[in-house]
Design a protein around this motif. Structure first.
Motif, PDB file in Angstrom:
ATOM      1  N   ALA A   1      -5.766  11.523 -34.705  1.00 39.77           N
ATOM      2  CA  ALA A   1      -5.822  10.488 -33.673  1.00 39.77           C
ATOM      3  C   ALA A   1      -6.194   9.141 -34.289  1.00 39.77           C
ATOM      4  CB  ALA A   1      -6.835  10.879 -32.607  1.00 39.77           C
ATOM      5  N   VAL A   2      -7.182   9.180 -35.189  1.00 44.02           N
ATOM      6  CA  VAL A   2      -7.574   7.942 -35.880  1.00 44.02           C
ATOM      7  C   VAL A   2      -6.376   7.369 -36.635  1.00 44.02           C
ATOM      8  CG1 VAL A   2      -8.995   6.991 -37.727  1.00 44.02           C
ATOM      9  CG2 VAL A   2      -9.982   8.613 -36.099  1.00 44.02           C
ATOM     10  N   ALA A   3      -5.676   8.271 -37.319  1.00 49.25           N
ATOM     11  CA  ALA A   3      -4.512   7.844 -38.096  1.00 49.25           C
ATOM     12  C   ALA A   3      -3.446   7.251 -37.176  1.00 49.25           C
ATOM     13  CB  ALA A   3      -3.944   9.020 -38.871  1.00 49.25           C
ATOM     14  N   ALA A   4      -3.259   7.877 -36.007  1.00 53.22           N
ATOM     15  CA  ALA A   4      -2.254   7.383 -35.075  1.00 53.22           C
ATOM     16  C   ALA A   4      -2.586   5.960 -34.656  1.00 53.22           C
ATOM     17  CB  ALA A   4      -2.180   8.298 -33.856  1.00 53.22           C
ATOM     18  N   VAL A   5      -3.866   5.721 -34.406  1.00 52.91           N
ATOM     19  CA  VAL A   5      -4.275   4.366 -34.013  1.00 52.91           C
ATOM     20  C   VAL A   5      -3.978   3.379 -35.139  1.00 52.91           C
ATOM     21  CG1 VAL A   5      -6.255   2.897 -33.513  1.00 52.91           C
ATOM     22  CG2 VAL A   5      -6.018   5.099 -32.364  1.00 52.91           C
ATOM     23  N   SER A   6      -4.289   3.789 -36.380  1.00 49.65           N
ATOM     24  CA  SER A   6      -4.068   2.819 -37.454  1.00 49.65           C
ATOM     25  C   SER A   6      -2.574   2.642 -37.720  1.00 49.65           C
ATOM     26  CB  SER A   6      -4.854   3.171 -38.709  1.00 49.65           C
ATOM     27  OG  SER A   6      -4.248   4.211 -39.388  1.00 49.65           O
ATOM     28  N   LEU A   7      -1.784   3.686 -37.430  1.00 54.46           N
ATOM     29  CA  LEU A   7      -0.332   3.511 -37.532  1.00 54.46           C
ATOM     30  C   LEU A   7       0.154   2.531 -36.472  1.00 54.46           C
ATOM     31  CD1 LEU A   7       1.315   6.947 -38.345  1.00 54.46           C
ATOM     32  CD2 LEU A   7       1.323   4.863 -39.690  1.00 54.46           C
ATOM     33  N   LEU A   8      -0.441   2.633 -35.292  1.00 51.95           N
ATOM     34  CA  LEU A   8      -0.076   1.716 -34.211  1.00 51.95           C
ATOM     35  C   LEU A   8      -0.382   0.275 -34.632  1.00 51.95           C
ATOM     36  CD1 LEU A   8       0.797   1.703 -31.125  1.00 51.95           C
ATOM     37  CD2 LEU A   8      -1.623   1.370 -30.673  1.00 51.95           C
ATOM     38  N   VAL A   9      -1.594   0.112 -35.158  1.00 50.92           N
ATOM     39  CA  VAL A   9      -1.989  -1.219 -35.623  1.00 50.92           C
ATOM     40  C   VAL A   9      -1.038  -1.678 -36.734  1.00 50.92           C
ATOM     41  CG1 VAL A   9      -3.810  -2.526 -36.784  1.00 50.92           C
ATOM     42  CG2 VAL A   9      -4.394  -0.902 -34.979  1.00 50.92           C
TER      43      VAL A   9
ATOM     44  N   PHE B   1       6.470  10.569 -43.867  1.00 49.14           N
ATOM     45  CA  PHE B   1       7.591   9.722 -44.255  1.00 49.14           C
ATOM     46  C   PHE B   1       8.419   9.377 -43.015  1.00 49.14           C
ATOM     47  CE2 PHE B   1      11.614   8.861 -46.490  1.00 49.14           C
ATOM     48  CZ  PHE B   1      11.143   7.983 -47.442  1.00 49.14           C
ATOM     49  N   ALA B   2       8.753  10.420 -42.256  1.00 45.42           N
ATOM     50  CA  ALA B   2       9.558  10.215 -41.049  1.00 45.42           C
ATOM     51  C   ALA B   2       8.810   9.322 -40.066  1.00 45.42           C
ATOM     52  CB  ALA B   2       9.881  11.559 -40.408  1.00 45.42           C
ATOM     53  N   PHE B   3       7.506   9.530 -39.995  1.00 42.53           N
ATOM     54  CA  PHE B   3       6.694   8.770 -39.049  1.00 42.53           C
ATOM     55  C   PHE B   3       6.673   7.294 -39.404  1.00 42.53           C
ATOM     56  CE2 PHE B   3       3.416   8.413 -35.885  1.00 42.53           C
ATOM     57  CZ  PHE B   3       3.679   9.507 -35.100  1.00 42.53           C
ATOM     58  N   SER B   4       6.569   7.014 -40.698  1.00 41.93           N
ATOM     59  CA  SER B   4       6.534   5.596 -41.057  1.00 41.93           C
ATOM     60  C   SER B   4       7.902   4.959 -40.826  1.00 41.93           C
ATOM     61  CB  SER B   4       6.024   5.376 -42.484  1.00 41.93           C
ATOM     62  OG  SER B   4       6.540   6.329 -43.355  1.00 41.93           O
ATOM     63  N   ALA B   5       8.967   5.744 -41.011  1.00 40.48           N
ATOM     64  CA  ALA B   5      10.298   5.224 -40.682  1.00 40.48           C
ATOM     65  C   ALA B   5      10.363   4.921 -39.186  1.00 40.48           C
ATOM     66  CB  ALA B   5      11.373   6.233 -41.066  1.00 40.48           C
ATOM     67  N   ALA B   6       9.805   5.841 -38.401  1.00 36.63           N
ATOM     68  CA  ALA B   6       9.834   5.665 -36.946  1.00 36.63           C
ATOM     69  C   ALA B   6       9.042   4.426 -36.534  1.00 36.63           C
ATOM     70  CB  ALA B   6       9.276   6.908 -36.258  1.00 36.63           C
ATOM     71  N   VAL B   7       7.922   4.199 -37.216  1.00 39.13           N
ATOM     72  CA  VAL B   7       7.126   2.996 -36.935  1.00 39.13           C
ATOM     73  C   VAL B   7       7.979   1.753 -37.207  1.00 39.13           C
ATOM     74  CG1 VAL B   7       5.198   1.594 -37.781  1.00 39.13           C
ATOM     75  CG2 VAL B   7       4.855   4.014 -37.272  1.00 39.13           C
ATOM     76  N   GLY B   8       8.719   1.788 -38.324  1.00 42.17           N
ATOM     77  CA  GLY B   8       9.595   0.671 -38.675  1.00 42.17           C
ATOM     78  C   GLY B   8      10.644   0.431 -37.602  1.00 42.17           C
ATOM     79  N   VAL B   9      11.284   1.503 -37.170  1.00 46.89           N
ATOM     80  CA  VAL B   9      12.324   1.371 -36.148  1.00 46.89           C
ATOM     81  C   VAL B   9      11.702   0.882 -34.838  1.00 46.89           C
ATOM     82  CG1 VAL B   9      13.991   2.625 -34.731  1.00 46.89           C
ATOM     83  CG2 VAL B   9      13.796   3.148 -37.154  1.00 46.89           C
ATOM     84  N   GLY B  10      10.610   1.524 -34.457  1.00 44.32           N
ATOM     85  CA  GLY B  10       9.986   1.208 -33.178  1.00 44.32           C
ATOM     86  C   GLY B  10       9.519  -0.228 -33.092  1.00 44.32           C
ATOM     87  N   PHE B  11       8.809  -0.654 -34.142  1.00 47.89           N
ATOM     88  CA  PHE B  11       8.220  -1.986 -34.074  1.00 47.89           C
ATOM     89  C   PHE B  11       9.145  -3.060 -34.650  1.00 47.89           C
ATOM     90  CE2 PHE B  11       4.642   0.821 -33.590  1.00 47.89           C
ATOM     91  CZ  PHE B  11       3.911   0.199 -32.607  1.00 47.89           C
ATOM     92  N   GLY B  12      10.194  -2.630 -35.360  1.00 49.66           N
ATOM     93  CA  GLY B  12      11.137  -3.598 -35.904  1.00 49.66           C
ATOM     94  C   GLY B  12      12.231  -3.939 -34.910  1.00 49.66           C
ATOM     95  N   PHE B  13      12.370  -3.074 -33.903  1.00 52.57           N
ATOM     96  CA  PHE B  13      13.507  -3.263 -33.011  1.00 52.57           C
ATOM     97  C   PHE B  13      13.440  -4.580 -32.247  1.00 52.57           C
ATOM     98  CE2 PHE B  13      15.871  -2.770 -29.064  1.00 52.57           C
ATOM     99  CZ  PHE B  13      17.100  -2.419 -29.581  1.00 52.57           C
ATOM    100  N   PHE B  14      12.277  -4.876 -31.707  1.00 47.74           N
ATOM    101  CA  PHE B  14      12.154  -6.081 -30.884  1.00 47.74           C
ATOM    102  C   PHE B  14      12.454  -7.355 -31.682  1.00 47.74           C
ATOM    103  CE2 PHE B  14       9.225  -9.393 -29.211  1.00 47.74           C
ATOM    104  CZ  PHE B  14       9.952  -9.688 -28.060  1.00 47.74           C
ATOM    105  N   PRO B  15      11.817  -7.538 -32.868  1.00 44.96           N
ATOM    106  CA  PRO B  15      12.162  -8.728 -33.661  1.00 44.96           C
ATOM    107  C   PRO B  15      13.642  -8.742 -34.059  1.00 44.96           C
ATOM    108  CG  PRO B  15      10.165  -7.710 -34.492  1.00 44.96           C
ATOM    109  CD  PRO B  15      10.719  -6.770 -33.487  1.00 44.96           C
ATOM    110  N   ALA B  16      14.178  -7.585 -34.412  1.00 52.62           N
ATOM    111  CA  ALA B  16      15.576  -7.532 -34.848  1.00 52.62           C
ATOM    112  C   ALA B  16      16.502  -7.934 -33.707  1.00 52.62           C
ATOM    113  CB  ALA B  16      15.913  -6.128 -35.342  1.00 52.62           C
ATOM    114  N   ARG B  17      16.160  -7.476 -32.500  1.00 51.68           N
ATOM    115  CA  ARG B  17      17.007  -7.806 -31.367  1.00 51.68           C
ATOM    116  C   ARG B  17      16.926  -9.304 -31.078  1.00 51.68           C
ATOM    117  NH1 ARG B  17      16.081  -5.762 -25.390  1.00 51.68           N
ATOM    118  NH2 ARG B  17      14.571  -7.417 -25.650  1.00 51.68           N
TER     119      ARG B  17
END
Ligand SMILES: Nc1ncnc2c1ncn2[C@@H]1O[C@H](COP(=O)(O)OP(=O)(O)OP(=O)(O)O)[C@@H](O)[C@H]1O
Ligand SMILES: [Mg+2]
Lengths: 240, 400
Positions: B280-288, B370-386
């Motif tokens: 859970a802690v890790a999830a929060v820091s991934l969110l950040v 690895f997959a999770f960090s890719a997902a973070v990239g897609v998730g949080f990169g989508f808005f700026p990219a759009r």
């Protein structure tokens, strides 16, 4: 023209094109019922005072913008009804742009700048290289291929931009004040280059300029005033 | 095209190497924490499991009551008749050992040592797979009469006898004088943290009569023969004990039969909870971290507005610009992920050295991170990219 034999449809045709910005009392008519036809192979200069709608017209001709009213036919296609992506495809395949501020990608070599439009065409690397080198040679930049824009003079940068515009062998090159940032000698060189591209390669050129001397390179001068065409004719007449 | 896009992304990232690194720090920490914790957790679990299975996977415990751990319940203890009944009626058993234990101070000469006295039979040694390095186990007669003889563990020997030979010596446990007849092999620490060698084993009757004063049997160790299904043994024992303890069909068992697998589960449950918490802690820091990436991508889109304008003008379609920035965000956060994985594994390696647990690399969790960090990239990169893709080329070209 009434009664004449059916003409081949012009490359570019504006029909009663109006472009307004803003709404209500703040509305600005940048273009106000403009009719303009340009045939393939012409070299047209657009002149007119600041704010007369020249850039607005160029944006529409370049399929970057669409008319608020009226129709723009490019190769007989009504551009106003196309989607953004379809217009991008038109630009990719038929139109080259040259800007006043060169607009090259910084920290990117001349060669890579010229290759850029080919990347979006999906051309393989070898072909891209060959075409880009050819275009750079055509604008007289042999030996400068690996220089970055910051290592090139303004005139050279504009040549790179012209190479980028012609590398896809477009039907038309649109140049909005291509010599606006250059001194007279450099401006003449650029004009010679454009005139030669027009003459030798048959590329249609539409260019905005404030300078009579540069406009004189074109075969036809269109003058704008307050969003309308004030005069339109061969270079000599217009120059009076 | 995809190679071009990747190359572009790498260029853009390396152009601002320090900024890129700081941007992905959140992802680095998140992924690193997960990898380190899971790897250390797995190592601990593996250690516990290996220690418990070293006890013997065929081992079953029979205890009164339903709780786990040292808590006593109201349920009555077993009797020697229960032990006899199990021996007679349950098939497939290698050993059935009644076990009572009592704390006592062992005294020899001037030395004394607080230890645990276990009262049992030789079957206990069989069940625990425990051998003697010296001396002998109990004789039939000693067991029957509850004679005061004992086997001592290595720790007790060390504390009471030092280097001297303990065999034949008499040690005192409370007021019982007891002859040392055997020395147990060293077993080391159990996974529960107890020193297994800190023990004295006596015949059960001796402990019951002389140290405790009753004949109750609080636990029975059962060891199934190799190849015998412990689940079946468990069912049989449960049925037998329900019958013997007169438990009606409606009532629950007032005793429990546990096997090693269950104990391993109970032990590892703690690790699982801990891992979950750290997850859970890790999830929060991934969110950040993701928000950091989004922020920097938005900055990047603004900085490169003119570039985007040029690309759009020369015929880039929306999705091509979108892809370019999305790939950049994903590459960026994958970088973070990779650094995080390296960092996490490094920390886990260090910790496994310090804690003495094995380094258990789980490829699944590495792939997941690895997959999770890719997902973070897609998730949080989508808005700026759009946002980049939807720029008006005219406005963008005019941007200073
Ligand atoms: N995005 C815009 N929003 C509002 N008004 C605009 C916008 N772009 C142009 N205009 C207005 O439209 C009119 C025509 O502008 P345009 O840029 O076409 O002039 P121009 O002939 O190119 O002038 P210049 O020679 O100074 O470049 C001007 O009055 C300008 O203020
Ligand atoms: Mg203008």
């Amino acid at each position: 023209m009434a009664g004449a034999a059916p003409q081949p449809s012009p490359l570019i045709e504006l029909r009663q094109v109006t472009r307004t910005y803003g709404r209500g009392s703040a509305e600005v008519r940048a273009l106000d019922g403009v009719d303009l036809a340009i045939a393939a192979g012409e070299f047209v200069a657009i002149m007119g005072p600041s704010g007369s709608g020249k850039s607005t017209a160029m944006n529409i001709l370049g399929c970057l913008d669409t008319p608020s009213r009226g129709a723009y036919l490019f190769k007989g296609v009504e551009v106003g009804s196309l989607t953004r992506d379809q217009r991008a495809l038109l630009r990719r395949h038929f139109i080259g742009f040259v800007f006043q501020g060169f607009n090259l990608l910084a920290r990117t070599s001349a060669l890579e700048n010229v290759e850029l439009p080919l990347i979006y065409r999906g051309a393989p690397l070898g072909e891209r290289r060959a075409l880009a080198l050819e275009a750079l040679a055509k604008v007289g930049l042999q030996g400068r291929e690996l220089h970055q824009p910051s290592e090139l003079s303004g005139g050279q940068q504009q040549r790179v931009a012209i190479a980028r515009a012609i590398v896809t062998r477009p039907d038309v090159v649109l140049a909005d004040e291509p010599t606006g940032n250059l001194d007279t000698a450099r401006s003449r060189e650029i004009m010679e280059l454009l005139a030669e591209l027009n003459r030798r390669d048959g590329i249609t050129i539409v260019m905005v300029t404030h300078e009579q001397e540069m406009a004189a390179y074109a075969g036809r001068i269109v003058r704008f005033l307050d969003g309308r065409i004030e005069s339109d004719g061969p270079e000599k007449e217009a120059a009076q | 095209m995809i190679w071009e896009t990747l190359r572009l992304a790498l260029q853009a990232i390396l152009r601002n190497a320090l900024r890129s690194f700081l941007t992905v720090l959140g992802v680095v920490i998140g992924v690193g924490a997960v990898i380190a914790m899971v790897t250390i957790g797995n190592g601990t679990t593996a250690k516990v499991e290996s220690e418990i299975s070293a006890l013997g996977t065929n081992l079953l415990f029979l205890r009164p009551g339903q709780g786990f751990g040292p808590t006593r319940s109201d349920a009555p203890d077993f009797t020697s008749r229960d032990v006899a009944a199990i021996q007679e009626q349950i098939g497939g058993l290698l050993a059935v050992a009644p076990v009572v234990s009592a704390a006592a101070t062992a005294i020899y000469g001037n030395e004394n040592w607080n230890t645990t006295v276990t009262g049992t039979t030789n079957a206990f040694l069989v069940a625990r797979d425990w051998t003697l390095t010296e001396g002998r186990s109990f004789l039939e007669g000693e067991l029957r009469s509850g004679k005061a003889v004992c086997l001592i563990g290595q720790t007790v020997r060390q504390e009471l006898f030092g280097r001297a030979d303990p065999l034949g010596a008499r040690i005192r446990l409370k007021n019982v004088s007891c002859e040392v007849i055997g020395l147990l092999e060293a077993k080391g620490q159990s996974s529960f943290g107890q020193d297994q060698d800190d023990t004295v084993i006596m015949p059960i009757r001796a402990v019951q009569r002389r140290l405790i004063g009753d004949t109750d049997i609080p636990s029975i160790y059962l060891s199934a023969q190799d190849g015998v299904d412990t689940a079946k043994v468990k069912r049989d024992v449960t049925l037998l004990m329900r019958e013997r303890r007169h438990i009606s069909a409606r009532e629950d068992d007032d005793f429990q039969v546990r096997d090693m697998a269950e104990i391993v589960q109970t032990m590892t449950a703690t690790t699982t909870v801990l891992t979950g918490l750290l997850g859970a802690v890790a999830a929060v820091s991934l969110l950040v971290g993701g928000i950091g990436i989004m922020n920097i991508m938005l900055v990047s889109v603004t900085e490169r507005t003119r570039e985007i304008g040029i690309r759009l003008a020369i015929g880039a379609q929306e999705r091509q610009v979108l892809l370019q920035f999305l790939v950049e965000a994903v590459v960026l956060s994958l970088f973070g992920g990779l650094i995080g994985i390296a960092l996490g594994l490094g920390l886990a390696g260090l910790a496994s050295g310090l804690l003495g647990v094995p380094f258990v690399l789980e490829p699944g969790i590495v792939a997941l991170a690895f997959a999770f960090s890719a997902a973070v990239g897609v998730g949080f990169g989508f808005f700026p990219a759009r946002r980049a893709a939807r720029l008006d080329p005219i406005e963008a070209l005019r941007h200073e």
